[in-house]
Design a protein around this motif. Structure first.
Motif, short mmCIF file in Angstrom:
data_model
loop_
_atom_site.label_atom_id
_atom_site.label_comp_id
_atom_site.label_asym_id
_atom_site.label_seq_id
_atom_site.Cartn_x
_atom_site.Cartn_y
_atom_site.Cartn_z
N PRO A 1 36.64 -21.26 -35.27
CA PRO A 1 36.49 -21.94 -36.56
C PRO A 1 35.11 -22.52 -36.80
CG PRO A 1 38.57 -22.55 -35.50
CD PRO A 1 37.80 -21.75 -34.50
N GLU A 2 34.48 -23.05 -35.75
CA GLU A 2 33.17 -23.67 -35.96
C GLU A 2 32.09 -22.64 -36.26
OE1 GLU A 2 33.29 -27.94 -33.71
OE2 GLU A 2 32.24 -26.30 -32.72
N SER B 1 33.11 -13.46 -25.65
CA SER B 1 32.66 -14.72 -26.22
C SER B 1 33.33 -14.95 -27.58
CB SER B 1 31.14 -14.71 -26.39
OG SER B 1 30.72 -15.81 -27.17
N ARG B 2 34.06 -16.04 -27.72
CA ARG B 2 34.75 -16.30 -28.98
C ARG B 2 33.77 -16.46 -30.15
NH1 ARG B 2 40.46 -18.63 -28.08
NH2 ARG B 2 40.30 -19.08 -30.30
N PRO B 3 32.71 -17.27 -30.02
CA PRO B 3 31.78 -17.38 -31.16
C PRO B 3 31.08 -16.06 -31.47
CG PRO B 3 30.97 -18.62 -29.27
CD PRO B 3 32.37 -18.25 -28.97
N ARG B 4 30.77 -15.27 -30.43
CA ARG B 4 30.12 -13.99 -30.70
C ARG B 4 31.10 -13.02 -31.33
NH1 ARG B 4 28.10 -10.75 -32.70
NH2 ARG B 4 26.21 -9.54 -32.28
N ARG B 5 32.36 -13.11 -30.95
CA ARG B 5 33.38 -12.27 -31.57
C ARG B 5 33.55 -12.66 -33.04
NH1 ARG B 5 36.89 -12.84 -27.79
NH2 ARG B 5 38.46 -14.21 -28.69
N ALA B 6 33.54 -13.95 -33.32
CA ALA B 6 33.65 -14.41 -34.70
C ALA B 6 32.44 -13.97 -35.51
CB ALA B 6 33.80 -15.92 -34.74
N ARG B 7 31.26 -14.05 -34.89
CA ARG B 7 30.05 -13.62 -35.59
C ARG B 7 30.15 -12.12 -35.94
NH1 ARG B 7 24.36 -14.20 -35.86
NH2 ARG B 7 23.71 -12.55 -37.29
N HIS B 8 30.67 -11.34 -35.03
CA HIS B 8 30.83 -9.91 -35.31
C HIS B 8 31.79 -9.70 -36.48
CE1 HIS B 8 31.49 -5.68 -35.01
NE2 HIS B 8 32.70 -5.80 -34.51
N ARG B 9 32.87 -10.46 -36.53
CA ARG B 9 33.79 -10.35 -37.65
C ARG B 9 33.10 -10.71 -38.97
NH1 ARG B 9 37.92 -7.00 -36.86
NH2 ARG B 9 39.53 -7.76 -35.44
N HIS C 1 26.26 -24.02 -15.86
CA HIS C 1 27.11 -22.82 -15.83
C HIS C 1 28.43 -23.10 -16.54
CE1 HIS C 1 28.92 -19.11 -14.31
NE2 HIS C 1 29.96 -19.84 -13.96
N ALA C 2 29.01 -24.26 -16.27
CA ALA C 2 30.28 -24.63 -16.91
C ALA C 2 30.10 -24.81 -18.41
CB ALA C 2 30.82 -25.91 -16.29
N ALA C 3 28.95 -25.36 -18.82
CA ALA C 3 28.70 -25.57 -20.25
C ALA C 3 28.56 -24.23 -20.98
CB ALA C 3 27.44 -26.41 -20.44
N TRP C 4 27.84 -23.29 -20.39
CA TRP C 4 27.71 -21.97 -21.02
C TRP C 4 29.07 -21.28 -21.09
CZ3 TRP C 4 24.08 -20.44 -24.02
CH2 TRP C 4 22.76 -20.85 -23.82
N LYS C 5 29.86 -21.42 -20.05
CA LYS C 5 31.20 -20.82 -20.04
C LYS C 5 32.05 -21.41 -21.15
CE LYS C 5 35.10 -19.81 -16.96
NZ LYS C 5 35.63 -19.98 -15.59
N ALA C 6 31.98 -22.73 -21.32
CA ALA C 6 32.74 -23.40 -22.37
C ALA C 6 32.25 -22.97 -23.74
CB ALA C 6 32.63 -24.91 -22.21
N ARG C 7 30.95 -22.77 -23.86
CA ARG C 7 30.38 -22.36 -25.15
C ARG C 7 30.98 -21.03 -25.60
NH1 ARG C 7 27.18 -18.21 -27.88
NH2 ARG C 7 27.01 -19.20 -29.92
N HIS C 8 31.21 -20.13 -24.67
CA HIS C 8 31.74 -18.82 -25.02
C HIS C 8 33.26 -18.80 -25.16
CE1 HIS C 8 27.96 -16.70 -24.85
NE2 HIS C 8 27.71 -17.18 -23.65
N GLN C 9 33.96 -19.72 -24.51
CA GLN C 9 35.42 -19.66 -24.48
C GLN C 9 36.10 -20.58 -25.48
OE1 GLN C 9 36.68 -20.28 -20.41
NE2 GLN C 9 36.04 -18.23 -19.76
N ALA C 10 35.44 -21.66 -25.87
CA ALA C 10 36.10 -22.65 -26.71
C ALA C 10 35.99 -22.28 -28.19
CB ALA C 10 35.48 -24.03 -26.49
N PRO C 11 37.08 -22.35 -28.94
CA PRO C 11 36.99 -22.08 -30.39
C PRO C 11 36.16 -23.14 -31.11
CG PRO C 11 39.17 -22.89 -29.80
CD PRO C 11 38.46 -22.61 -28.51
N ASN C 12 36.20 -24.38 -30.62
CA ASN C 12 35.38 -25.47 -31.17
C ASN C 12 34.19 -25.71 -30.25
OD1 ASN C 12 37.06 -26.38 -29.09
ND2 ASN C 12 37.08 -28.49 -29.85
#
Length: 416
Positions: free
Chosen positions: A376-377, A340-348, A124-135
């Motif tokens: 960034p990643e 989700s930061r990566p999903r937000r970046a993907r949308h951009r 659960h913590a790993a999935w949360k980090a996946r969505h919140q961390a820019p890297n």
């Protein structure tokens, strides 16, 4: 070599047009199909392939590379001293450790499994980090080796059928997280191993949600392998939708959301085929399912939600090469609501593709800069973003060329 064998497109002195024809035929595409994808007439494409027209400029080369899913521009240009890998990002420093964990199987009992609740909390913590961390790749790449080993150990040490099914569900979730890390990195064989093992573990678990997630990811692996695998992607998605459909009247939010995500994936693949009506029909079905979810709900893996449907509409329009429609959908989509930061970046990035299609390259670059700030990643590993940046780094407009070049340096596409 037999005289009728297909020539190797990487062997000189093949010319650009010959390489296009060979790679097109290996993709199973007709000349008319490729011409439609890149926005020229079949007659013009025939002249390019036959060498009756000089090799096109960088913009068209990139469009051809995207349509043919060519990963390295050297495969089209023949200039093997100038490698530009478009659809595979740089190998992450933690890729080796993750690969070692995936490929290692302890046949004895050397690894003591953690308590189930402990592994669940870590996942659960790993999935949360996946969505919140820019890297996010760095963060989950650091966690994955131990998660993989512990999840495998939990399956080996299960004492009952119920314990084994629960352990397999956690292992399937771990492989799903692994696939997010491995995607778009230079080890496609590892991606396939993880996707297939995730599907097997999910099926062994009997957990409908785990099965749906594994199918969602496996179908994406097929679709992203090129047009010849679209049918396989559709078959997996359709089978998973049929499997989940009887459960939906009483399903919890997570099961309903993964069913909606699978429905959209059918539309995504249809859009890749340029099947406009089918693509939007599946989007409509997915949108209806999203409307059944709470307003503030987001699926923990796919980000499927009411808010994500605007981003999905942009993706469908872009894949259909509807530049104006993609821009209109982008104006309607509210990216701020995507947590989700990566999903937000993907949308951009999808928005940037739409602006590029609509002839607004300055807006496209500005949008990619926003994607870079979000995650960034994500942009560093995205082939579409890399292609747009590379194209605009050659722009004749000085300000645009400077901004694109600076962004290219930031994501590691060009040297500083």
């Amino acid at each position: 070599m037999p005289s009728d064998a297909t020539p190797d497109p990487y062997a000189d002195p093949l010319k650009f047009g010959q390489r296009v024809q060979i790679l097109r035929e290996r993709r199973g595409m007709t000349r008319t199909q490729l011409a439609g994808l890149i926005g020229v007439s079949p007659h013009t494409l025939k002249k390019v392939e036959n060498g009756q027209q000089q090799a096109p400029g960088l913009e068209m080369v990139l469009r051809i590379a995207e349509a043919l899913r060519v990963r390295d521009l050297a495969d089209l240009t023949g200039r093997h001293t100038m490698h530009v890998d478009l659809f595979i990002g740089p190998g992450h420093p933690r890729l080796g450790a993750v690969k070692a964990a995936v490929d290692s199987f302890a046949l004895g009992s050397s690894v003591e499994p953690p308590p189930v609740a402990h592994l669940e909390a870590r996942l659960h913590a790993a999935w949360k980090a996946r969505h919140q961390a820019p890297n996010h790749r760095e963060v989950i790449g650091r966690l994955l080796p131990d998660l993989i080993r512990d999840a495998q150990a939990l399956v080996r040490h299960a004492d009952s059928s119920n314990e084994r099914r629960r352990a397999q569900s956690l292992l399937a979730q771990t492989y799903s997280l692994s696939q997010f890390f491995i995607a778009y990195q230079p080890d496609s064989a590892l991606l396939w191993r993880v996707a297939e093992r995730g599907m097997v573990a999910a099926q062994d678990s009997g957990d409908p949600h785990a099965i749906g997630v594994a199918a969602w990811l496996l179908a994406q692996a097929h679709r992203d392998s090129g047009s010849r695998h679209f049918d396989s992607a559709d078959a997996i998605n359709s089978e998973a939708v049929r499997f989940l459909e009887p459960l939906l009247p009483d399903a919890d939010d997570d099961v309903l959301a993964i069913a909606g995500a699978l429905e959209f994936e059918l539309g995504y693949t249809a859009a890749r085929r340029r099947e406009t009506g089918t693509a939007w029909r599946h989007w409509d079905k997915a949108n209806d399912m999203a409307a059944r979810l709470p307003d503030d709900y987001y699926h923990p893996v796919t980000s499927f939600s009411q808010a994500i449907m605007g981003a999905h509409a942009v993706t469908v329009a872009v894949e259909l090469h509807q530049g104006g429609e993609s821009v209109r959908q982008a104006a309607r989509a509210d990216e701020v609501t995507i947590p989700s930061r990566p999903r937000r970046a993907r949308h951009r990035i999808e928005e940037a593709r739409g602006y590029q299609l609509d002839g607004q390259p300055d807006v496209a670059i500005a949008t990619l800069e926003k994607a870079h700030r979000a995650a960034p990643e994500t942009i560093a590993y995205n082939g579409y973003a890399r292609a747009i940046i590379l194209e605009e780094a050659e722009s004749k407009t000085v300000a645009r060329r400077r901004r694109a070049s600076e962004l290219a340096v930031q994501i590691g596409l060009l040297a500083a």
